[in-house]
Design a protein around this motif. Structure first.
Motif, PDB file in Angstrom:
ATOM      1  N   GLY A   1     -16.033 -33.535 -25.242  1.00  0.00           N
ATOM      2  CA  GLY A   1     -16.554 -32.209 -24.972  1.00  0.00           C
ATOM      3  C   GLY A   1     -15.789 -31.547 -23.845  1.00  0.00           C
ATOM      4  O   GLY A   1     -14.929 -32.166 -23.207  1.00  0.00           O
ATOM      5  N   PRO A   2     -16.088 -30.279 -23.554  1.00  0.00           N
ATOM      6  CA  PRO A   2     -15.365 -29.560 -22.494  1.00  0.00           C
ATOM      7  C   PRO A   2     -15.439 -30.266 -21.141  1.00  0.00           C
ATOM      8  O   PRO A   2     -14.419 -30.396 -20.448  1.00  0.00           O
ATOM      9  CB  PRO A   2     -16.081 -28.201 -22.448  1.00  0.00           C
ATOM     10  CG  PRO A   2     -16.690 -28.046 -23.798  1.00  0.00           C
ATOM     11  CD  PRO A   2     -17.077 -29.426 -24.237  1.00  0.00           C
ATOM     12  N   ALA A   3     -16.616 -30.734 -20.764  1.00  0.00           N
ATOM     13  CA  ALA A   3     -16.756 -31.411 -19.475  1.00  0.00           C
ATOM     14  C   ALA A   3     -16.039 -32.755 -19.476  1.00  0.00           C
ATOM     15  O   ALA A   3     -15.527 -33.198 -18.440  1.00  0.00           O
ATOM     16  CB  ALA A   3     -18.233 -31.608 -19.143  1.00  0.00           C
ATOM     17  N   ASP A   4     -15.993 -33.396 -20.647  1.00  0.00           N
ATOM     18  CA  ASP A   4     -15.322 -34.696 -20.738  1.00  0.00           C
ATOM     19  C   ASP A   4     -13.831 -34.573 -20.415  1.00  0.00           C
ATOM     20  O   ASP A   4     -13.238 -35.485 -19.835  1.00  0.00           O
ATOM     21  CB  ASP A   4     -15.493 -35.292 -22.136  1.00  0.00           C
ATOM     22  CG  ASP A   4     -16.948 -35.541 -22.489  1.00  0.00           C
ATOM     23  OD1 ASP A   4     -17.748 -35.744 -21.556  1.00  0.00           O
ATOM     24  OD2 ASP A   4     -17.282 -35.531 -23.687  1.00  0.00           O
ATOM     25  N   HIS A   5     -13.229 -33.456 -20.793  1.00  0.00           N
ATOM     26  CA  HIS A   5     -11.804 -33.248 -20.492  1.00  0.00           C
ATOM     27  C   HIS A   5     -11.585 -33.191 -18.981  1.00  0.00           C
ATOM     28  O   HIS A   5     -10.575 -33.702 -18.479  1.00  0.00           O
ATOM     29  CB  HIS A   5     -11.307 -31.968 -21.154  1.00  0.00           C
ATOM     30  CG  HIS A   5     -11.164 -32.071 -22.645  1.00  0.00           C
ATOM     31  ND1 HIS A   5     -10.147 -32.771 -23.247  1.00  0.00           N
ATOM     32  CD2 HIS A   5     -11.929 -31.570 -23.651  1.00  0.00           C
ATOM     33  CE1 HIS A   5     -10.270 -32.692 -24.563  1.00  0.00           C
ATOM     34  NE2 HIS A   5     -11.352 -31.977 -24.825  1.00  0.00           N
ATOM     35  N   VAL A   6     -12.527 -32.566 -18.277  1.00  0.00           N
ATOM     36  CA  VAL A   6     -12.426 -32.520 -16.817  1.00  0.00           C
ATOM     37  C   VAL A   6     -12.548 -33.931 -16.245  1.00  0.00           C
ATOM     38  O   VAL A   6     -11.798 -34.322 -15.349  1.00  0.00           O
ATOM     39  CB  VAL A   6     -13.512 -31.604 -16.217  1.00  0.00           C
ATOM     40  CG1 VAL A   6     -13.419 -31.586 -14.688  1.00  0.00           C
ATOM     41  CG2 VAL A   6     -13.388 -30.193 -16.766  1.00  0.00           C
ATOM     42  N   THR A   7     -13.485 -34.702 -16.775  1.00  0.00           N
ATOM     43  CA  THR A   7     -13.683 -36.073 -16.297  1.00  0.00           C
ATOM     44  C   THR A   7     -12.452 -36.929 -16.553  1.00  0.00           C
ATOM     45  O   THR A   7     -12.042 -37.723 -15.698  1.00  0.00           O
ATOM     46  CB  THR A   7     -14.909 -36.701 -16.980  1.00  0.00           C
ATOM     47  OG1 THR A   7     -16.052 -35.862 -16.763  1.00  0.00           O
ATOM     48  CG2 THR A   7     -15.196 -38.080 -16.404  1.00  0.00           C
ATOM     49  N   VAL A   8     -11.851 -36.774 -17.725  1.00  0.00           N
ATOM     50  CA  VAL A   8     -10.643 -37.529 -18.035  1.00  0.00           C
ATOM     51  C   VAL A   8      -9.505 -37.135 -17.101  1.00  0.00           C
ATOM     52  O   VAL A   8      -8.715 -37.982 -16.670  1.00  0.00           O
ATOM     53  CB  VAL A   8     -10.245 -37.317 -19.512  1.00  0.00           C
ATOM     54  CG1 VAL A   8      -8.862 -37.880 -19.789  1.00  0.00           C
ATOM     55  CG2 VAL A   8     -11.263 -37.980 -20.429  1.00  0.00           C
ATOM     56  N   THR A   9      -9.424 -35.857 -16.768  1.00  0.00           N
ATOM     57  CA  THR A   9      -8.405 -35.410 -15.813  1.00  0.00           C
ATOM     58  C   THR A   9      -8.631 -36.048 -14.445  1.00  0.00           C
ATOM     59  O   THR A   9      -7.685 -36.468 -13.778  1.00  0.00           O
ATOM     60  CB  THR A   9      -8.434 -33.878 -15.690  1.00  0.00           C
ATOM     61  OG1 THR A   9      -8.148 -33.305 -16.973  1.00  0.00           O
ATOM     62  CG2 THR A   9      -7.393 -33.397 -14.679  1.00  0.00           C
ATOM     63  N   ARG A  10      -9.894 -36.155 -14.051  1.00  0.00           N
ATOM     64  CA  ARG A  10     -10.212 -36.843 -12.807  1.00  0.00           C
ATOM     65  C   ARG A  10      -9.774 -38.301 -12.868  1.00  0.00           C
ATOM     66  O   ARG A  10      -9.259 -38.862 -11.897  1.00  0.00           O
ATOM     67  CB  ARG A  10     -11.712 -36.774 -12.512  1.00  0.00           C
ATOM     68  CG  ARG A  10     -12.211 -35.380 -12.169  1.00  0.00           C
ATOM     69  CD  ARG A  10     -13.702 -35.379 -11.882  1.00  0.00           C
ATOM     70  NE  ARG A  10     -14.013 -36.343 -10.846  1.00  0.00           N
ATOM     71  CZ  ARG A  10     -14.907 -37.315 -10.957  1.00  0.00           C
ATOM     72  NH1 ARG A  10     -15.588 -37.470 -12.074  1.00  0.00           N
ATOM     73  NH2 ARG A  10     -15.127 -38.139  -9.970  1.00  0.00           N
ATOM     74  N   GLY A  11      -9.980 -38.910 -14.026  1.00  0.00           N
ATOM     75  CA  GLY A  11      -9.538 -40.286 -14.195  1.00  0.00           C
ATOM     76  C   GLY A  11      -8.029 -40.416 -14.083  1.00  0.00           C
ATOM     77  O   GLY A  11      -7.514 -41.386 -13.511  1.00  0.00           O
ATOM     78  N   THR A  12      -7.305 -39.441 -14.616  1.00  0.00           N
ATOM     79  CA  THR A  12      -5.842 -39.447 -14.515  1.00  0.00           C
ATOM     80  C   THR A  12      -5.407 -39.344 -13.059  1.00  0.00           C
ATOM     81  O   THR A  12      -4.499 -40.057 -12.615  1.00  0.00           O
ATOM     82  CB  THR A  12      -5.252 -38.277 -15.321  1.00  0.00           C
ATOM     83  OG1 THR A  12      -5.672 -38.392 -16.687  1.00  0.00           O
ATOM     84  CG2 THR A  12      -3.730 -38.284 -15.259  1.00  0.00           C
ATOM     85  N   LEU A  13      -6.053 -38.472 -12.316  1.00  0.00           N
ATOM     86  CA  LEU A  13      -5.753 -38.354 -10.887  1.00  0.00           C
ATOM     87  C   LEU A  13      -6.043 -39.663 -10.156  1.00  0.00           C
ATOM     88  O   LEU A  13      -5.277 -40.077  -9.276  1.00  0.00           O
ATOM     89  CB  LEU A  13      -6.574 -37.218 -10.275  1.00  0.00           C
ATOM     90  CG  LEU A  13      -6.168 -35.795 -10.676  1.00  0.00           C
ATOM     91  CD1 LEU A  13      -7.239 -34.798 -10.244  1.00  0.00           C
ATOM     92  CD2 LEU A  13      -4.832 -35.426 -10.039  1.00  0.00           C
ATOM     93  N   ALA A  14      -7.130 -40.322 -10.535  1.00  0.00           N
ATOM     94  CA  ALA A  14      -7.472 -41.602  -9.906  1.00  0.00           C
ATOM     95  C   ALA A  14      -6.403 -42.652 -10.191  1.00  0.00           C
ATOM     96  O   ALA A  14      -6.084 -43.481  -9.333  1.00  0.00           O
ATOM     97  CB  ALA A  14      -8.834 -42.084 -10.395  1.00  0.00           C
ATOM     98  N   CYS A  15      -5.830 -42.610 -11.396  1.00  0.00           N
ATOM     99  CA  CYS A  15      -4.748 -43.549 -11.733  1.00  0.00           C
ATOM    100  C   CYS A  15      -3.516 -43.298 -10.861  1.00  0.00           C
ATOM    101  O   CYS A  15      -2.848 -44.243 -10.433  1.00  0.00           O
ATOM    102  CB  CYS A  15      -4.382 -43.416 -13.207  1.00  0.00           C
ATOM    103  SG  CYS A  15      -5.644 -44.023 -14.349  1.00  0.00           S
ATOM    104  N   VAL A  16      -3.216 -42.039 -10.612  1.00  0.00           N
ATOM    105  CA  VAL A  16      -2.078 -41.713  -9.743  1.00  0.00           C
ATOM    106  C   VAL A  16      -2.365 -42.150  -8.310  1.00  0.00           C
ATOM    107  O   VAL A  16      -1.481 -42.658  -7.615  1.00  0.00           O
ATOM    108  CB  VAL A  16      -1.758 -40.208  -9.805  1.00  0.00           C
ATOM    109  CG1 VAL A  16      -0.578 -39.876  -8.882  1.00  0.00           C
ATOM    110  CG2 VAL A  16      -1.434 -39.786 -11.228  1.00  0.00           C
ATOM    111  N   VAL A  17      -3.605 -41.958  -7.865  1.00  0.00           N
ATOM    112  CA  VAL A  17      -3.989 -42.425  -6.529  1.00  0.00           C
ATOM    113  C   VAL A  17      -3.814 -43.938  -6.436  1.00  0.00           C
ATOM    114  O   VAL A  17      -3.370 -44.465  -5.407  1.00  0.00           O
ATOM    115  CB  VAL A  17      -5.445 -42.016  -6.206  1.00  0.00           C
ATOM    116  CG1 VAL A  17      -5.911 -42.653  -4.902  1.00  0.00           C
ATOM    117  CG2 VAL A  17      -5.557 -40.497  -6.110  1.00  0.00           C
ATOM    118  N   ALA A  18      -4.135 -44.648  -7.521  1.00  0.00           N
ATOM    119  CA  ALA A  18      -3.939 -46.101  -7.539  1.00  0.00           C
ATOM    120  C   ALA A  18      -2.459 -46.440  -7.383  1.00  0.00           C
ATOM    121  O   ALA A  18      -2.085 -47.370  -6.650  1.00  0.00           O
ATOM    122  CB  ALA A  18      -4.485 -46.691  -8.842  1.00  0.00           C
ATOM    123  N   ALA A  19      -1.604 -45.688  -8.072  1.00  0.00           N
ATOM    124  CA  ALA A  19      -0.162 -45.915  -7.955  1.00  0.00           C
ATOM    125  C   ALA A  19       0.320 -45.687  -6.530  1.00  0.00           C
ATOM    126  O   ALA A  19       1.103 -46.483  -5.979  1.00  0.00           O
ATOM    127  CB  ALA A  19       0.586 -44.989  -8.917  1.00  0.00           C
TER     128      ALA A  19
END
Length: 253
Positions: free
Chosen positions: A59-77
């Protein structure tokens, strides 16, 4: 198959975003491997959850959440790179701040579009937990390993439910618990940014940890007190309840 096709475009888009952010942040090869591994695992879990909930896509909000997850992956890197001194904390703090700010956006989008769902709430919680775990690792380099307890709370809960399944039951939402969860990320990010002397930062993190423990403890107590009624009604001592409006026990609600 329907779910796989529906998530193909978001999957490609998020990995393009991941690659662009890693390149812009100057992440090392080791950091990129960590980020990519976290992203792949996240998508595997998400695809499985979509299939279990018979959801055709995000859903629309899920895309925002997935983007947050992507940012978290970069923070992990960047956390990996910072540990070996190959990057500064500035970019890490910036991306973590964006991810934390977007935490307020996905819920707003879900309400505005009337697409709020239990799966979306669970996605949001898991991204929060992962980001806080990563930030606790980054903050541990500043204050010591004891900070890792904050990041480990959610995952210790999962382990605890293996022995005490009733911990996976539901409790009514509490807004103060959501505030406590948000506080963890903010305090850890400020610690990594070194905006305060180490002594003051340690005091703030310890206070945040105490609040998190209190949040977990009160939820656990609620579930324990409700356990006899639930087990009597279900006729199964270990069966968790699923009451209307209840949420899974969340260390990071």
């Amino acid at each position: 198959m329907r779910t796989s096709r529906a998530t193909a475009a978001p999957l490609v888009g998020q990995f393009v975003l991941l690659g662009a952010l890693l390149w812009a942040a100057g992440a090392s090869a080791a950091g990129a491997v960590v980020a990519g591994t976290c992203a792949v695992l996240g998508w595997v879990v998400l695809a499985t959850a979509l299939a279990e909930h018979d959801r055709p896509g995000l859903g629309p909000a899920d895309h925002v959440t997935v983007t947050r997850g992507t940012l978290a992956c970069v923070v992990a890197a960047l956390t990996v790179d910072a540990a070996v001194g190959s990057t500064s904390e500035g970019t890490l703090v910036l991306l973590a701040g964006v991810a934390l700010a977007l935490d307020a956006v996905d819920g707003w989008v879900a309400r505005r579009t009337r697409t709020a769902s239990a799966l979306g709430a669970r996605m949001d919680m898991e991204v929060d937990a992962f980001l806080i775990l990563v930030l606790s690792i980054a903050a541990a380099s500043v204050l010591g390993r004891w900070v890792l307890v904050i990041g480990a709370f959610r995952y210790l809960l999962v382990v605890a439910t293996w022995a005490m399944p009733w911990l996976g039951g539901g409790v009514p939402p509490r807004y103060w618990r959501k505030a406590v969860a948000a506080l963890q990320g903010i305090v850890l990010t400020l610690t990594v940014a070194r905006v305060a002397p180490d002594g003051a930062a340690a005091a703030f993190v310890a206070a945040a940890l105490a609040l998190l423990a209190w949040s977990f403890g009160t939820q656990g107590l609620e579930l324990w007190r409700a356990r006899p009624a639930r087990t009597d009604a279900l006729g199964d001592e270990l069966a968790p309840a699923h009451e209307p409006g209840a949420q899974p026990l969340q260390v990071l609600p």
